[in-house]
Design an enzyme around this catalytic site. Structure first.
Site, PDB file in Angstrom:
ATOM      1  N   HIS A   1      51.348  45.653  41.880  1.00  0.00           N
ATOM      2  CA  HIS A   1      51.107  45.755  43.201  1.00  0.00           C
ATOM      3  C   HIS A   1      51.086  46.906  43.970  1.00  0.00           C
ATOM      4  O   HIS A   1      50.398  47.140  44.633  1.00  0.00           O
ATOM      5  CB  HIS A   1      52.003  44.557  43.834  1.00  0.00           C
TER       6      HIS A   1
ATOM      7  N   HIS B   1      43.627  45.265  49.145  1.00  0.00           N
ATOM      8  CA  HIS B   1      43.955  44.341  50.286  1.00  0.00           C
ATOM      9  C   HIS B   1      42.864  44.866  51.495  1.00  0.00           C
ATOM     10  O   HIS B   1      42.075  45.961  51.315  1.00  0.00           O
ATOM     11  CB  HIS B   1      45.259  44.801  51.128  1.00  0.00           C
TER      12      HIS B   1
ATOM     13  N   HIS C   1      44.572  38.781  43.521  1.00  0.00           N
ATOM     14  CA  HIS C   1      45.631  38.352  43.447  1.00  0.00           C
ATOM     15  C   HIS C   1      45.689  36.926  42.728  1.00  0.00           C
ATOM     16  O   HIS C   1      46.750  36.640  41.996  1.00  0.00           O
ATOM     17  CB  HIS C   1      46.371  37.736  44.978  1.00  0.00           C
TER      18      HIS C   1
ATOM     19  N   HIS D   1      48.736  35.561  55.408  1.00  0.00           N
ATOM     20  CA  HIS D   1      49.778  35.747  54.365  1.00  0.00           C
ATOM     21  C   HIS D   1      50.844  36.879  54.824  1.00  0.00           C
ATOM     22  O   HIS D   1      51.716  36.739  54.449  1.00  0.00           O
ATOM     23  CB  HIS D   1      49.094  36.078  53.052  1.00  0.00           C
TER      24      HIS D   1
ATOM     25  N   HIS E   1      55.538  38.206  54.193  1.00  0.00           N
ATOM     26  CA  HIS E   1      55.976  39.424  53.589  1.00  0.00           C
ATOM     27  C   HIS E   1      57.128  40.123  54.444  1.00  0.00           C
ATOM     28  O   HIS E   1      58.212  40.378  53.893  1.00  0.00           O
ATOM     29  CB  HIS E   1      54.919  40.403  53.335  1.00  0.00           C
TER      30      HIS E   1
ATOM     31  N   PHE F   1      54.224  46.986  50.474  1.00  0.00           N
ATOM     32  CA  PHE F   1      53.414  46.748  49.568  1.00  0.00           C
ATOM     33  C   PHE F   1      53.926  47.332  48.290  1.00  0.00           C
ATOM     34  O   PHE F   1      53.875  46.809  47.163  1.00  0.00           O
ATOM     35  CB  PHE F   1      52.163  47.345  49.852  1.00  0.00           C
TER      36      PHE F   1
ATOM     37  N   HIS G   1      52.010  33.856  47.003  1.00  0.00           N
ATOM     38  CA  HIS G   1      50.637  34.221  46.702  1.00  0.00           C
ATOM     39  C   HIS G   1      50.044  32.980  46.006  1.00  0.00           C
ATOM     40  O   HIS G   1      48.967  32.714  46.201  1.00  0.00           O
ATOM     41  CB  HIS G   1      50.450  35.389  45.915  1.00  0.00           C
TER      42      HIS G   1
END
Length: 595
Positions: free
Chosen positions: A178, A199, A208, A331, A335, A352, A365
């Site tokens: 990632h 992203h 993903h 989403h 996070h 990230f 995910h």
């Protein structure tokens, strides 16, 4: 399938009897770095926060990554005309990979790059054999009640963490994936002057899905169980909104010590509207707002694939900036909500570069991936892109045999072809269409609701660009009003907040409401709530700074129907700033139409 008893008594190995045996293609690092990683390995198998322990062993944070390489045949050509003008992204350059940092100018350097792979050739992706058993992903809160499953999951994770750090299947290397793809380390293979970012574009979902596919198969191979599947964090159902119990044991390899401790109790549901301040909302309010947010980002705000997936991204394009489609915006909050509240950069989940260190990242995910499937069942114009560049964009991952695999977007559009299924779950948010406030429920004209002609209100509006420091209201003209059902079917009405300028390594968030009381703006359960913007900290590029400009798109077709504003010449848009770590500038607002 191997029994749990036999698995516990047998050590992990580089091969197994379930998947074909192949020789690893990875060369180990040399010199001091190799010695350092061996010393880290001593704590890796015992520590519940493996990468935090590794970081403590060195002044230089040698963390995250995955190998990438790009050799082999070009895309299969089905349309010569399309291929002649095609610009699919052909993975990252294996010759250029930069050290990452959590913030530009920060002395902390993070190695997200793979071990040396110059000259290595990737293999084309092969679908699992139809004879292989299916992998069925279950909701994490229910899987937590299955003791045998939890023990297998823990054993697989422990073995992944105990692999040598230079092994591409190791937790150490897998956690890097990632960071390398999302935090400014990789560049495009055909345009090495341009970064590669997965992203904020139509690549978010397929990338993903690929990542989860290989990660899951590695775990299964380590316990000799081809049926092993990751669970999914079922945060779109009230029973599964809290962090599942299997992730809370500090002695478990599924635990991460860098989570927000306020959000670990079983009575703390994920709050998709968390403002980073309030921790005492009633469960019912969080549940109802969550359902309304999922409805907005899956149904009313995601009627077109461009709005759901995000903007198109082709080879030669600069890395896309923040914003993304509704699938990505849905989403984001998990996070931020899960990441360490007392960590400088929100580690692990809240940044990230470090998100892949937390096992719950993959479970989160899985639910995002599941919702991709659900979205396509809702109907209307909800289907995958058939664009040549989209279908033939490729990435590189290591598989369970340590082979470097080149996989294309078109390979992952059908989960069943990957041997994957999701356990069916109720979808309560499907019937959570927001309701208008009392003022808009009865209104028939903008003038009646807000008093005075529209021209007079527009004259006192703010000037753009503006720094969003307080609640700000502006009148936005509509190019068309009173659209027919046929016109709505042909194109959705999109409210665009453009020219959003911010620093990528800062949390920035604000909400948008329409024809609402600026002194008491509505939340997601009311129709006036149009959407929100949230930036998850990341480094956008290695160009010495991290400021970028992006936008926010919100489909307001259904919203205008619900608040009785379809015949209005203009709408009153209010921007509501929330707690942010840096300034955000707004360039303007406009209405456009998306087909």
């Amino acid at each position: 399938m191997a029994s749990l008893t036999s698995l516990i008594s047998s050590p992990p190995s580089s091969t197994n009897n379930i998947f074909p045996k192949r020789t690893s293609q990875l060369s180990a690092p040399i010199g001091r770095l190799q010695t350092l990683r061996k010393s880290q390995l001593a704590v890796t198998c015992k520590s519940s926060n493996v990468l935090a322990a590794a970081a403590a062993a060195s002044r230089r944070d040698v963390l995250l990554g995955l190998g990438a390489g790009l050799y082999g045949a070009g895309a299969f050509v089905t349309d010569p005309f399309s291929a002649a003008f095609a610009r699919p992204i052909d993975g990252p350059s294996q010759d250029v990979c930069k050290l990452a940092t959590p913030s530009p100018g920060n002395p902390l350097q993070i190695e997200c790059c793979p071990p040396a792979m110059a000259g290595r050739e990737s293999k084309p992706f092969q679908f699992p054999s139809p004879s292989e058993p299916k992998r069925i992903r279950r909701p994490a809160h229910l899987a937590s009640q299955d003791k045998e499953y939890v023990e297998k999951y823990k054993l697989a994770m422990k073995r992944m963490k105990c692999l040598p750090p230079e092994d591409p299947r190791s937790f150490f290397q897998q956690a890097k994936v990632h960071c390398a793809y999302c935090n400014g380390s990789y560049v495009q293979s055909s345009h090495t002057n341009l970064g590669l970012q997965i992203h904020f574009s139509w690549l978010f979902l397929p990338f993903h899905r690929m990542y989860l596919h290989f990660y899951e198969r590695i775990l299964g191979s380590l316990i000799q169980d081809p049926t092993f599947a990751l669970p999914f964090w079922n945060w779109d159902h009230e029973d599964g909104m809290a962090i599942a119990e299997m992730f809370k044991d500090p002695e478990s390899p599924l635990f991460d010590g860098l989570r927000n401790v306020h959000h670990l109790p079983s009575n703390k549901p994920l709050d998709l509207r968390w403002d980073r301040v309030t921790e005492d909302k009633p469960f019912e309010r969080i549940r109802d707002d969550n359902y309304a947010r999922v409805y907005e980002l899956m149904v009313s705000g995601a009627q077109r694939r461009l709005e759901f997936f995000g903007p198109k991204y082709r080879a030669g394009d600069p890395p896309p900036a923040g914003g993304g489609g509704t699938s990505e915006r849905l989403h984001n909050m998990a996070h931020l909500w899960t990441g360490g509240h007392n960590q400088q950069f929100g580690e692990d989940m809240g940044n990230f570069y470090s998100a892949g260190r937390d096992p719950i990242f993959y479970v989160h995910h899985c639910n995002v991936d599941r919702l991709w499937n659900v979205w396509k069942t809702i109907g209307g114009f909800r289907f995958d892109f058939d664009d040549y560049d989209y279908l033939n964009t490729s990435f590189l991952f290591y598989d369970e045999n340590s082979d470097l695999i080149k996989i294309k977007v078109k390979d992952v559009l059908d989960p069943q072809a990957l041997g994957l299924e999701y356990e069916d779950r109720p979808i309560p948010w499907r019937n959570s269409r927001p309701v208008p406030t009392a003022a808009n429920a009865a209104r028939t004209a903008t003038a009646a609701a807000f008093g005075g002609p529209a021209e007079a209100q527009a004259a006192v509006g703010p000037r753009f660009p503006l720094v969003l420091e307080k609640v700000t209201t502006v009148m936005v003209p509509r190019p068309k009003k009173g659209r027919t059902a046929k016109e709505k079917s042909a194109a959705s009405e999109i409210l665009v907040v453009e020219g959003i300028e911010l620093e990528g390594d800062k949390v920035v968030q604000f909400e948008v409401v329409i024809n609402d009381d600026p002194d008491n703006p509505s939340g997601p359960s009311n129709s006036e709530f149009a959407g929100s913007f949230l930036n998850i900290p990341h480094v956008h590029g290695n160009n010495g700074h991290n400021k970028f400009v992006t936008g926010l798109r919100m489909d307001i077709t259904e919203l205008l129907e619900d608040i009785g504003a379809e015949n209005d010449d203009q709408i009153q848009v209010t921007l509501v700033p929330k707690k942010s770590d840096g300034p955000v500038t707004i360039g303007g607002l406009k209405i456009e139409y998306s087909s």
